[in-house]
Design a protein around this motif. Structure first.
Motif, PDB file in Angstrom:
ATOM      1  N   THR A 267       0.882  -1.291   0.074  1.00  0.00           N
ATOM      2  CA  THR A 267      -0.034   0.009  -0.032  1.00  0.00           C
ATOM      3  C   THR A 267       0.970   1.166  -0.170  1.00  0.00           C
ATOM      4  O   THR A 267       0.504   2.222  -0.643  1.00  0.00           O
ATOM      5  CB  THR A 267      -0.882   0.026   1.162  1.00  0.00           C
ATOM      6  OG1 THR A 267      -1.701  -1.102   1.269  1.00  0.00           O
ATOM      7  CG2 THR A 267      -1.861   1.329   1.207  1.00  0.00           C
ATOM      8  N   GLN A 271       0.667   4.123  -2.981  1.00  0.00           N
ATOM      9  CA  GLN A 271       0.711   5.670  -2.575  1.00  0.00           C
ATOM     10  C   GLN A 271       1.759   6.143  -2.968  1.00  0.00           C
ATOM     11  O   GLN A 271       1.681   7.698  -3.588  1.00  0.00           O
ATOM     12  CB  GLN A 271       0.484   5.516  -1.129  1.00  0.00           C
ATOM     13  CG  GLN A 271      -1.074   4.986  -0.550  1.00  0.00           C
ATOM     14  CD  GLN A 271      -1.069   4.933   1.089  1.00  0.00           C
ATOM     15  OE1 GLN A 271       0.054   5.355   1.558  1.00  0.00           O
ATOM     16  NE2 GLN A 271      -2.261   4.684   1.211  1.00  0.00           N
ATOM     17  N   GLU A 274       1.617   6.899  -6.706  1.00  0.00           N
ATOM     18  CA  GLU A 274       0.437   7.909  -7.106  1.00  0.00           C
ATOM     19  C   GLU A 274       0.639   9.459  -6.594  1.00  0.00           C
ATOM     20  O   GLU A 274       0.569  10.203  -7.339  1.00  0.00           O
ATOM     21  CB  GLU A 274      -0.678   7.519  -6.134  1.00  0.00           C
ATOM     22  CG  GLU A 274      -1.987   8.009  -6.634  1.00  0.00           C
ATOM     23  CD  GLU A 274      -3.385   7.745  -5.798  1.00  0.00           C
ATOM     24  OE1 GLU A 274      -4.661   8.236  -6.167  1.00  0.00           O
ATOM     25  OE2 GLU A 274      -3.144   6.762  -5.056  1.00  0.00           O
TER      26      GLU A 274
END
Length: 315
Positions: A267, A271, A274
């Motif tokens: 995760t 992130q 992104e």
């Protein structure tokens, strides 16, 4: 003091031999030299009378059996074996010549070299293989008649011996040349192998680069992208915009299965990718805005010029 050792000494011609009792090699040289009539300041060397072995230290001297016979040499004298034909009496003719010591040394120096070699061959013809190239050449250069006389051979047999010695010299030279050629060949082969290994290394690097461009059939990522994602520090900064978009599109669940990581780590990676992609898009938008602002004055000026032209035409 060391134990006294009985021994025998003789001179170069073997015509004078005496018995001594000494306790060291140095004492043998001194007492032997005096007994054989050498000058006190003459440098003397000691060899075994039977085979010419040089005796240089007390350790070897003391290991020899009692009553060993030694030969004392000085000046240019050198050991030669006993001539089996004349029983060693050939030296009598030399000593009968009325010459002083210097003249005798001069005569011996001119002839002893090849005569000692000839005597060695007479004693054991197989010793040819032990002679050096220089010694073989010395025997080859001796006049055939002189060599025949020294060996007690017919002249034809002496000539055949010299031909054989020359053949041995030629074969040794051929052997040396062959060895040099072999060494040159081995060096060339080794150099070619090094070049081939270097070329293979370059080819392997090229293959590895091509492999990195291959697409993994399971994940859909390029091999290079997977390698970057598995890197330890900020992999998102080394990915292209397209690669970042693929990571975001795959999502944390897919990457967890592809990379084999735990949910938190996967995760965090998604992130980070992104955020990196969003930051790059913002930079692009900012640049586009600046470009539009720089072009706006020129566009307004162009519109005003067009209005002035229309006004003139209406008048």
């Amino acid at each position: 003091m060391a134990e006294l050792k009985p021994c025998k000494v003789c001179n170069f011609s073997r015509q004078k031999s005496v018995g001594l009792v000494v306790y060291s090699l140095d004492q043998l040289k001194v007492k032997g030299g005096e007994t054989l009539g050498f000058s006190p300041d003459t440098s003397v060397s000691v060899v075994l009378e039977d085979d010419g072995t040089i005796v240089e230290d007390d350790a070897y001297f003391l290991c020899l059996p009692v009553n060993t016979k030694f030969m004392l040499l000085h000046g240019k004298e050198s050991w030669v074996p006993i001539n089996k034909i004349d029983g060693g009496t050939a030296w009598l003719s030399r000593e009968s010549i009325a010459l002083d010591d210097d003249e005798v040394d001069t005569v011996f120096s001119e002839t002893d070299a090849w005569q000692s070699l000839a005597a060695q061959l007479k004693h054991n013809l197989a010793s040819i293989i032990l002679l050096s190239d220089a010694e073989l050449q010395t025997l080859v250069d001796v006049p055939c008649t002189d060599l025949a006389s020294a060996l007690g051979f017919p002249q034809k047999k002496a000539q055949a011996l010299q031909d054989t010695l020359q053949t041995v010299l030629d074969r040794r030279e051929e052997s040396r040349q062959s060895k040099e050629l072999l060494q040159l060949y081995l060096k060339t082969v080794e150099k070619e192998r090094e070049q081939e290994a270097s070329q293979e290394g370059e080819d392997d690097d090229a293959v590895e680069t091509d492999d990195m461009d291959e697409v993994d059939s399971v994940s859909g990522f390029h091999t290079r992208t997977l390698m970057v994602l598995k890197g330890k520090t900020s992999p998102e900064t080394r990915l292209s915009n397209q690669e970042l978009q693929m990571v975001v599109n795959k999502g944390a669940a897919s990457l967890k299965r592809i990379l084999g990581w735990d949910a938190d780590r996967t995760t965090a990676l998604v992130q980070a990718c992104e955020a990196e992609l969003e930051g790059r898009l913002q930079q692009v938008q900012a640049l586009a805005s600046l470009s539009a602002q720089s072009q706006q004055p020129s566009d307004t000026s162009s519109t005003e010029d067009a209005d002035k032209i229309k006004a003139k035409r209406s008048k």
